[in-house]
Scaffold this active site. Structure first.
Site, PDB file in Angstrom:
ATOM      1  N   TYR A 148       0.845  -1.201   0.000  1.00 16.51           N
ATOM      2  CA  TYR A 148       0.000   0.000   0.000  1.00 16.51           C
ATOM      3  C   TYR A 148       0.881   1.252   0.000  1.00 16.51           C
ATOM      4  CZ  TYR A 148      -3.845   3.075   1.539  1.00 16.51           C
ATOM      5  OH  TYR A 148      -4.787   4.070   1.632  1.00 16.51           O
ATOM      6  N   ALA A 150       4.006   1.513  -1.060  1.00 21.49           N
ATOM      7  CA  ALA A 150       4.681   1.643  -2.368  1.00 21.49           C
ATOM      8  C   ALA A 150       3.725   2.258  -3.385  1.00 21.49           C
ATOM      9  CB  ALA A 150       5.151   0.267  -2.842  1.00 21.49           C
ATOM     10  N   SER A 151       2.473   1.775  -3.389  1.00 19.16           N
ATOM     11  CA  SER A 151       1.511   2.268  -4.393  1.00 19.16           C
ATOM     12  C   SER A 151       1.175   3.733  -4.154  1.00 19.16           C
ATOM     13  CB  SER A 151       0.242   1.420  -4.385  1.00 19.16           C
ATOM     14  OG  SER A 151      -0.494   1.595  -3.188  1.00 19.16           O
ATOM     15  N   LYS A 152       0.981   4.105  -2.899  1.00 18.37           N
ATOM     16  CA  LYS A 152       0.554   5.482  -2.619  1.00 18.37           C
ATOM     17  C   LYS A 152       1.720   6.473  -2.766  1.00 18.37           C
ATOM     18  CE  LYS A 152      -3.813   4.749  -1.887  1.00 18.37           C
ATOM     19  NZ  LYS A 152      -4.832   5.310  -2.780  1.00 18.37           N
TER      20      LYS A 152
END
Ligand code: NDP
Length: 245
Positions: A148, A150-152
């Site tokens: 999460y 890494a994605s954000k």
């Protein structure tokens, strides 16, 4: 002429609150999601300015066709809110490659794919606004949310990269970093973890969780003409959580 907005994950939580705010302000609002029953119920509650289209955003090859259907129906897209997201709370050493990739696919790759498609139409119509949603996980280190985070974090970098490429074409791109907002997602992450909830509240100067409507007010501002000179920003809507001690 009415503006047309597309909100991913608009049938629940923060996305729904943004949809409600848009509809109240006379914006034709299209909810994108993968659960037909939820989408139907949400549009029913929102009234005649709301509509829905089914699309599982992890099916990347379905995204251009979905965008084309929206264009066929409304003729344009003025606002895109990349709100859909999934969360995974698990010790980093336990996260499988598939779990990691699944979070990245929903929260990051689909945002690129959808924005690329919508931005093409916005470029033709010489204007538009894109709003991305990141998280406190991209601002400070939060344990147990590796994928999460890494994605954000990518979403914030992508916001700046998109802004410098698209703003010269008349397309503003901004991002909201919500703090801890009362939704299904945050209750799954916090309700069974009182220590984490205590920590969240202790470092939030306003001393409470936020409401989805408080994110929606900021979203509406950032996509409105009142924000006409704002692009490339990441705005925390967090009760001060990101600067709290
Ligand atoms: P919700 O779980 O209520 O909403 C997430 C939405 O995303 C749901 O409507 C969900 O639909 C949709 N979605 C998920 N995966 C897909 C997919 N593959 N295709 C289409 N739609 C999908 O959570 P929130 O409202 O809390 O979260 C909204 C955004 O805000 C997320 O990006 C989240 O990361 C971010 N955020 C939330 C915070 C909070 O405290 N609540 C804090 C910081 C950021 P479905 O029901 O079909 O799965």
């Amino acid at each position: 002429m009415k503006k047309v907005a597309v909100i991913t994950g608009g049938a629940s939580g923060i996305g729904y609150a943004i949809a409600e705010k848009f509809v109240k302000n006379n914006i034709q609002t299209m909810l994108v999601g993968r659960n037909k029953a939820k989408l139907r119920e949400a549009t029913c509650e929102l009234g005649k300015l709301a509509d829905w289209i089914l699309c599982d955003l992890t099916q990347l090859d379905e995204i251009p066709g979905t965008v084309q259907k929206i264009i066929d129906k409304f003729g344009r897209i003025d606002i895109l809110v990349n709100n859909a997201g999934v969360h995974l709370k698990k010790a980093m050493t336990e996260v499988t490659d598939k779990e990691y990739q699944d979070v990245i696919l929903t929260n990051q790759t689909s945002v690129f794919c959808l924005t690329r498609s919508v931005a093409g139409f916005m470029q033709e119509q010489e204007g538009g606004c894109i709003l991305n949603i990141s998280s406190m996980a991209s601002i400070y280190g939060l344990p147990y949310v590796i994928a999460y985070t890494a994605s954000k974090s990518a979403i914030e970098g992508m916001t700046r990269a998109m802004a410098v490429e698209l703003s010269p074409l008349g397309i503003r791109v901004n991002c909201i970093a919500p703090g801890f907002i009362r939704t299904n997602m945050s209750s799954v992450a916090l309700d069974k973890d009182p220590e984490r909830k205590k920590k969240v509240l202790s470092r939030t100067p306003l001393g409470r969780l936020g409401n989805p409507e408080e994110v929606a007010h900021a979203a509406y501002f950032l996509v409105s003409d009142e924000a006409s000179f704002i692009t490339g920003v990441v705005l925390p809507v967090d009760g001060g959580n990101s600067i709290g001690f």
